[in-house]
Enzyme design. Structure first.
Site, PDB file in Angstrom:
ATOM      1  N   SER A 180       0.902  -1.096  -0.089  1.00  0.00           N
ATOM      2  CA  SER A 180      -0.003   0.127  -0.021  1.00  0.00           C
ATOM      3  C   SER A 180       0.994   1.100   0.267  1.00  0.00           C
ATOM      4  O   SER A 180       1.759   1.482  -0.811  1.00  0.00           O
ATOM      5  CB  SER A 180      -0.887   0.016   1.319  1.00  0.00           C
ATOM      6  OG  SER A 180      -1.915   0.865   1.082  1.00  0.00           O
ATOM      7  N   ASP A 204      -0.383  -3.833  -4.060  1.00  0.00           N
ATOM      8  CA  ASP A 204      -1.518  -2.813  -4.007  1.00  0.00           C
ATOM      9  C   ASP A 204      -1.080  -1.565  -3.687  1.00  0.00           C
ATOM     10  O   ASP A 204      -1.510  -1.028  -2.758  1.00  0.00           O
ATOM     11  CB  ASP A 204      -2.609  -3.284  -3.401  1.00  0.00           C
ATOM     12  CG  ASP A 204      -4.135  -2.707  -4.078  1.00  0.00           C
ATOM     13  OD1 ASP A 204      -4.260  -2.722  -5.274  1.00  0.00           O
ATOM     14  OD2 ASP A 204      -4.926  -2.449  -3.371  1.00  0.00           O
ATOM     15  N   HIS A 281      -8.246  -4.936  -0.857  1.00  0.00           N
ATOM     16  CA  HIS A 281      -6.998  -4.162  -0.601  1.00  0.00           C
ATOM     17  C   HIS A 281      -5.923  -5.151  -0.324  1.00  0.00           C
ATOM     18  O   HIS A 281      -4.492  -5.201  -0.734  1.00  0.00           O
ATOM     19  CB  HIS A 281      -6.821  -2.994   0.188  1.00  0.00           C
ATOM     20  CG  HIS A 281      -5.929  -2.242   0.221  1.00  0.00           C
ATOM     21  ND1 HIS A 281      -5.142  -1.750  -0.978  1.00  0.00           N
ATOM     22  CD2 HIS A 281      -5.125  -1.527   1.159  1.00  0.00           C
ATOM     23  CE1 HIS A 281      -4.173  -0.830  -0.621  1.00  0.00           C
ATOM     24  NE2 HIS A 281      -4.063  -0.783   0.673  1.00  0.00           N
TER      25      HIS A 281
END
Length: 474
Positions: A180, A204, A281
């Site tokens: 992330s 991601d 996610h």
């Protein structure tokens, strides 16, 4: 509701949940190091500023992380000359590659529980030093403030990398894995070293506040000798644009199989929803850890869009001279061409649970001209495994192509079934299927497609056919 409003609601939700949870006392074992927790009360009182620390795991201490710092480097250099009985020497080995794990935004200030699981998966796959970056204090609660600090985290990490270089480590031996927001931290570390770091893997990479950012401010292919990314939530928390040499968009990069669709703007007031909405996610992380086990290959197919991929317009990897990129630790994701192409979008379908990998099939259906529209449900079955896909047939089209996935190879599929699912009065009552063909791709063996001809599928009377146990015709 606009995505910006969703972000505001999410921030409000995180504050609420932190107050509900209350103060969690940070605990550290007497021997094994661990990542920190940050509490909302500490955040409000500004007791903690940006703090970065490092945990070391190797095959010698897979189950007991060790704090790592400048003193650890000195111990590494001196431990062969003198053994200290009162202080454990560092397990860091400058002759081995180093993998650096960088977590991302921590909504409630809790330490990421998956870091050690990822480290163990990496160590089972290769003999490396694993350094986990702990910046939970700076990564928690207010996302916009966290984004303001991510470059400072990268600067602090770069100081450690410089120290490691002085002890004999080479930049090309470093592999950063950023999750992330951690992907952009890793990207800025790469920028500070002029893109000479060996590899960055982005799981991601974060999208909010980065989708329109300049390449200097976000991850891009120039940040390392090779950058690969896995996208699983590009419509909410992840980024929707390519950021690496190769970008794997799982199931289109948005909605993941097995993750329920949420009404999260309207139900953010409920505490359990947080894990619910980040399922997409976090899927990138779980898929990557599964790929490290090596039980099956996860192959990406280059294509200009997910829609074209699903329509069967992209079936090979000629841009890579026939070798399709794979998720995992293979050098350059298995790409053998040089120079490696940049910002290549790759698509693949996955299952809903580990090991997530699936085979890709092109289904081609040819029907006689229809008087009315129709709908056909196609089902592939292997034991208790089922794959279903519905095709809407129109009066002006007779040939249909679609891509579907199934966990086993073509010759292992037990049966195929066609069902006319049209409404009684408004759709075709009988469909004449001239042929239905199924082929696996990409295929190294260049197998001939399996085809059946001249099928009549009436409403309420599904057609099915069993496979033989060896590869051949239906």
């Amino acid at each position: 509701m606009a995505r910006e409003h969703r972000a505001v609601l999410l921030c409000a939700f995180t504050v609420f949940t932190s107050l509900v949870v209350g103060v969690e006392e940070r605990q550290r074992g007497d021997e094994c190091a661990d990542l920190n927790n940050a509490t909302w009360q500490e955040y409000r009182q500004q007791r903690f500023k940006l703090q970065v620390q490092y945990l070391l795991l190797t095959r010698r201490n897979m189950d007991c992380a060790q704090m790592f710092n400048q003193e650890s480097l000195s111990e590494t250099q001196q431990q062969q000359q003198q053994q200290q009985q009162q202080q454990q020497p560092s397990y860091f080995n400058v002759s081995r590659p180093t993998t650096v794990i960088v977590h991302g935004y921590r909504v409630t200030g809790r330490k990421p529980s998956w870091v050690k699981q990822l480290a163990r998966a990496l160590l089972r796959a290769q003999d490396v030093n694993v350094l986990a970056v702990d910046w939970v204090y700076g990564a928690s609660f207010a996302y916009n403030l966290v984004v303001e600090d991510y470059k400072e985290v990268a600067v602090q990490i770069s100081i450690l990398i410089n120290q490691l270089q002085q002890h004999g480590c080479k930049l090309e031996s470093f592999h950063f894995i950023g999750i992330s927001l951690g992907a952009h931290v890793a990207g800025f570390v790469g920028t500070l070293f002029d893109g000479k770091i060996g590899r960055i893997t982005a799981l991601d990479p974060a999208g909010p506040m980065f989708k329109g950012a300049d390449t200097f401010d976000r991850l891009d292919p120039s940040d390392a000798l090779f950058v690969d990314a896995i996208h699983t939530d590009s419509d909410y928390f992840g980024i929707s644009i390519p950021v690496g040499h190769v970008d794997f968009f799982l199931n289109g990069g948005k909605d993941q199989t097995g993750c329920a669709r949420s009404l999260f703007p309207s139900i953010l007031v409920y505490f359990p929803v947080y894990g619910y909405v980040i399922c997409d996610h976090m899927r990138a992380l779980h898929v990557y850890m599964s790929a490290l086990n090596g039980s099956c290959a996860m192959v990406g197919i280059p294509c200009s869009s997910y829609e074209d991929f699903l329509k069967g317009r992209c079936l090979d990897c000629d841009v890579f001279k026939g070798t399709c990129p794979t998720i995992g630790l293979s050098a350059n994701s298995g790409i053998v061409v040089s120079p490696v192409p940049r910002e290549q979008q790759l698509f693949l379908l996955t299952t809903s649970s580990p090991p997530f990998c699936s085979r890709h099939f092109l289904l081609q259906l040819e029907v006689s001209p229809l008087d009315k529209s129709a709908e056909v449900e196609v089902t592939l079955t292997t034991g208790n495994l089922r794959t279903e896909r519905r095709l809407r047939l129109q009066t002006d089209t007779t040939v249909y192509r679609t891509v579907l996935s199934h966990p086993v190879a073509l010759c292992e599929i037990d049966s195929i079934k066609l069902k006319n699912t049209g409404a009684r009065f408004y759709r075709q009552s009988e469909i004449h299927v001239r042929s239905v063909c199924l082929s696996e791709f990409p295929s190294l063996r260049r197998e001939e497609p399996l085809c059946v001809n001249n099928i009549h599928v009436r409403r309420g009377a599904p057609w099915s056919h069993d496979f033989v146990q060896v590869c051949g015709s239906f």
